[in-house]
Design a protein around this motif. Structure first.
Motif, PDB file in Angstrom:
ATOM      1  N   CYS A 158       0.839  -1.196   0.000  1.00 28.65           N
ATOM      2  CA  CYS A 158       0.000   0.000   0.000  1.00 28.65           C
ATOM      3  C   CYS A 158       0.875   1.248   0.000  1.00 28.65           C
ATOM      4  N   SER A 159       0.207   2.385   0.056  1.00 29.63           N
ATOM      5  CA  SER A 159       0.874   3.677   0.160  1.00 29.63           C
ATOM      6  C   SER A 159       0.549   4.297   1.522  1.00 29.63           C
ATOM      7  N   GLY A 160       1.260   5.366   1.873  1.00 29.79           N
ATOM      8  CA  GLY A 160       1.004   6.042   3.143  1.00 29.79           C
ATOM      9  C   GLY A 160       1.781   7.333   3.231  1.00 29.79           C
ATOM     10  N   SER A 161       1.756   7.947   4.403  1.00 32.00           N
ATOM     11  CA  SER A 161       2.474   9.211   4.589  1.00 32.00           C
ATOM     12  C   SER A 161       2.821   9.411   6.055  1.00 32.00           C
ATOM     13  N   VAL A 162       3.917  10.127   6.280  1.00 32.60           N
ATOM     14  CA  VAL A 162       4.277  10.564   7.629  1.00 32.60           C
ATOM     15  C   VAL A 162       3.445  11.802   7.921  1.00 32.60           C
ATOM     16  N   ILE A 163       2.648  11.758   8.982  1.00 36.49           N
ATOM     17  CA  ILE A 163       1.741  12.868   9.280  1.00 36.49           C
ATOM     18  C   ILE A 163       1.999  13.468  10.655  1.00 36.49           C
ATOM     19  N   ARG A 164       1.583  14.711  10.779  1.00 28.49           N
ATOM     20  CA  ARG A 164       1.550  15.382  12.069  1.00 28.49           C
ATOM     21  C   ARG A 164       0.221  16.096  12.173  1.00 28.49           C
ATOM     22  N   PHE A 165      -0.145  16.467  13.380  1.00 28.66           N
ATOM     23  CA  PHE A 165      -1.353  17.225  13.617  1.00 28.66           C
ATOM     24  C   PHE A 165      -0.981  18.672  13.925  1.00 28.66           C
ATOM     25  N   PRO A 166      -1.938  19.591  13.881  1.00 22.63           N
ATOM     26  CA  PRO A 166      -1.594  21.000  14.118  1.00 22.63           C
ATOM     27  C   PRO A 166      -0.850  21.241  15.428  1.00 22.63           C
ATOM     28  N   ASN A 167      -1.116  20.427  16.453  1.00 14.06           N
ATOM     29  CA  ASN A 167      -0.481  20.642  17.760  1.00 14.06           C
ATOM     30  C   ASN A 167       0.660  19.668  18.044  1.00 14.06           C
ATOM     31  N   SER A 168       1.069  18.888  17.050  1.00 14.62           N
ATOM     32  CA  SER A 168       2.190  17.972  17.261  1.00 14.62           C
ATOM     33  C   SER A 168       3.490  18.758  17.448  1.00 14.62           C
ATOM     34  N   ALA A 169       4.395  18.194  18.242  1.00 12.19           N
ATOM     35  CA  ALA A 169       5.704  18.806  18.475  1.00 12.19           C
ATOM     36  C   ALA A 169       6.773  18.059  17.700  1.00 12.19           C
ATOM     37  N   ASP A 170       7.863  18.755  17.377  1.00 14.92           N
ATOM     38  CA  ASP A 170       8.951  18.129  16.629  1.00 14.92           C
ATOM     39  C   ASP A 170       9.542  16.930  17.357  1.00 14.92           C
ATOM     40  N   THR A 171       9.442  16.945  18.691  1.00 22.87           N
ATOM     41  CA  THR A 171      10.029  15.864  19.490  1.00 22.87           C
ATOM     42  C   THR A 171       9.080  14.677  19.655  1.00 22.87           C
ATOM     43  N   ASP A 172       7.879  14.778  19.112  1.00 23.90           N
ATOM     44  CA  ASP A 172       6.919  13.681  19.223  1.00 23.90           C
ATOM     45  C   ASP A 172       7.322  12.516  18.316  1.00 23.90           C
ATOM     46  N   PRO A 173       6.915  11.295  18.673  1.00 31.32           N
ATOM     47  CA  PRO A 173       7.150  10.171  17.764  1.00 31.32           C
ATOM     48  C   PRO A 173       6.387  10.387  16.464  1.00 31.32           C
ATOM     49  N   ALA A 174       7.038  10.140  15.346  1.00 27.59           N
ATOM     50  CA  ALA A 174       6.420  10.341  14.043  1.00 27.59           C
ATOM     51  C   ALA A 174       5.342   9.287  13.811  1.00 27.59           C
ATOM     52  N   LEU A 175       4.257   9.718  13.195  1.00 23.83           N
ATOM     53  CA  LEU A 175       3.140   8.826  12.893  1.00 23.83           C
ATOM     54  C   LEU A 175       3.047   8.594  11.393  1.00 23.83           C
ATOM     55  N   VAL A 176       2.576   7.416  11.006  1.00 21.95           N
ATOM     56  CA  VAL A 176       2.356   7.085   9.599  1.00 21.95           C
ATOM     57  C   VAL A 176       0.879   6.761   9.413  1.00 21.95           C
ATOM     58  N   LEU A 177       0.274   7.364   8.385  1.00 19.90           N
ATOM     59  CA  LEU A 177      -1.135   7.166   8.064  1.00 19.90           C
ATOM     60  C   LEU A 177      -1.275   6.316   6.807  1.00 19.90           C
ATOM     61  N   THR A 178      -2.154   5.316   6.875  1.00 21.20           N
ATOM     62  CA  THR A 178      -2.536   4.532   5.702  1.00 21.20           C
ATOM     63  C   THR A 178      -3.973   4.068   5.916  1.00 21.20           C
ATOM     64  N   ASN A 179      -4.421   3.078   5.166  1.00 29.43           N
ATOM     65  CA  ASN A 179      -5.800   2.587   5.304  1.00 29.43           C
ATOM     66  C   ASN A 179      -5.942   1.504   6.366  1.00 29.43           C
ATOM     67  N   GLY A 180      -7.158   1.368   6.889  1.00 30.98           N
ATOM     68  CA  GLY A 180      -7.462   0.238   7.758  1.00 30.98           C
ATOM     69  C   GLY A 180      -7.283  -1.074   7.029  1.00 30.98           C
ATOM     70  N   HIS A 181      -7.639  -1.105   5.736  1.00 29.46           N
ATOM     71  CA  HIS A 181      -7.526  -2.372   5.010  1.00 29.46           C
ATOM     72  C   HIS A 181      -6.094  -2.690   4.587  1.00 29.46           C
ATOM     73  N   CYS A 182      -5.152  -1.797   4.920  1.00 29.07           N
ATOM     74  CA  CYS A 182      -3.730  -2.083   4.683  1.00 29.07           C
ATOM     75  C   CYS A 182      -3.050  -2.680   5.912  1.00 29.07           C
ATOM     76  N   LEU A 183      -3.776  -2.837   7.002  1.00 28.85           N
ATOM     77  CA  LEU A 183      -3.207  -3.386   8.237  1.00 28.85           C
ATOM     78  C   LEU A 183      -2.587  -4.757   7.974  1.00 28.85           C
ATOM     79  N   GLU A 184      -1.389  -4.983   8.503  1.00 29.79           N
ATOM     80  CA  GLU A 184      -0.651  -6.209   8.183  1.00 29.79           C
ATOM     81  C   GLU A 184      -1.306  -7.463   8.739  1.00 29.79           C
ATOM     82  N   THR A 185      -2.166  -7.330   9.737  1.00 24.97           N
ATOM     83  CA  THR A 185      -2.828  -8.503  10.314  1.00 24.97           C
ATOM     84  C   THR A 185      -4.179  -8.784   9.662  1.00 24.97           C
TER      85      THR A 185
END
Length: 292
Positions: free
Chosen positions: A62-89
């Motif tokens: 699948c595809s995805g992206s590294v995302i942040r939210f408006p209030n995320s901080a640079d020191t926060d753990p980076a999050l990756v967004l993709t689809n529910g149907h891309c879940l490896e399990t």
């Protein structure tokens, strides 16, 4: 769904289509940039930003992206967004919401040209569901600051307001290294596909003819550069409400089938569910994501 790659190729083989022009030589296509607007000297209009592959990722299917939210901080753990149907399990069941599940999934981080510059690794599935929406959010083992310091790549910011019909958008597939350009055609009260139903889905104009492997691609507003949705499905064969053939259902229960049209799930409601440190809080004020 814009199926994971193996399923997509299997379907193509069954249908006798072979390698379609949309799939051919995905790695040779140059990144698209926003098309210039016709001159409008008497109107003030925000200039389109350059949308490229920086901050997108490729998954195994699948595809995805590294995302942040408006209030995320640079020191926060980076999050990756993709689809529910891309879940490896596997696909979450209707009504199922997964939080805090251990994961070691890897993601290929891309630069602006679509070149893989690093491998990111998850340590947790923070949130995943295919109920009302179709999203998986992973927490990685690194921070936004570390990614920027090492690779010069910033995350994509998730817009926290509802997208608007007519907006120019780009769907950026890290898997195929392909960018689709179109507009928001409108919104769907309920989008039904097989056993799953999604609420207030975003419908593309026909130019975004996404394919298998584009699942999880960020949908980016070309004016703001922000993520407004996550690409997830399209009606392939004109069937009614079956897997890979979603149908639109309006508030009165009327069903519409649009063969060849593709869809995404809005993401504006996600930021309210994350608090300090990019921590999920489904009880936070304003959080409307489905709960376990």
């Amino acid at each position: 769904m814009n199926k994971p790659l193996l399923a997509a190729l299997s379907s193509l083989a069954i249908a006798g289509l072979g390698a379609t022009p949309a799939i051919a030589a995905p790695h040779t296509a140059a990144p698209h940039t926003a098309a210039p607007h016709a001159a409008a000297p008497h109107t003030a209009k925000a200039a389109a930003v350059t949308v490229n592959f920086a901050g997108t990722v490729s998954l195994s299917n699948c595809s995805g992206s590294v995302i942040r939210f408006p209030n995320s901080a640079d020191t926060d753990p980076a999050l990756v967004l993709t689809n529910g149907h891309c879940l490896e399990t596997g696909f979450p069941e209707p009504g199922e919401v997964i939080t805090g599940q251990s994961s070691s999934r890897t993601f290929g981080l891309l630069n602006s040209a679509g070149t893989k510059v690093a491998t990111l690794r998850a340590n947790q599935v923070v949130y995943s569901t295919m109920t009302d929406t179709d999203v998986t959010i992973y927490r990685t083992t690194t921070t936004y600051a570390a990614i920027r310091s090492s690779y010069g790549i910033s995350p994509l910011t998730v817009q926290d307001t509802h997208p608007v019909a007519g907006t120019a958008i780009k769907v950026v597939s890290g898997y195929w290294k392909r960018i689709y350009s179109c507009n928001v055609d409108g919104f769907v009260y309920r989008l039904k596909e097989g056993d799953w139903t999604w609420k207030d889905s975003l419908r593309y104009t026909s130019a975004c003819d996404t394919i298998g492997g584009t699942s999880g691609s960020p949908v980016i507003d070309t004016t703001t550069g922000k993520v407004v949705a996550v690409n997830n499905t399209g009606n392939e064969d004109g069937q009614r409400c079956t897997e890979n053939n979603p149908c639109e259902v309006d508030a009165n229960g009327n069903v519409t089938v649009r063969q060849g049209i593709n869809y995404a799930e809005e993401t504006y409601n996600i930021p309210a569910c994350f608090t300090t440190g990019n921590k999920l809080n489904l009880s936070a004020s304003g959080c409307t994501l489905p709960k376990p």
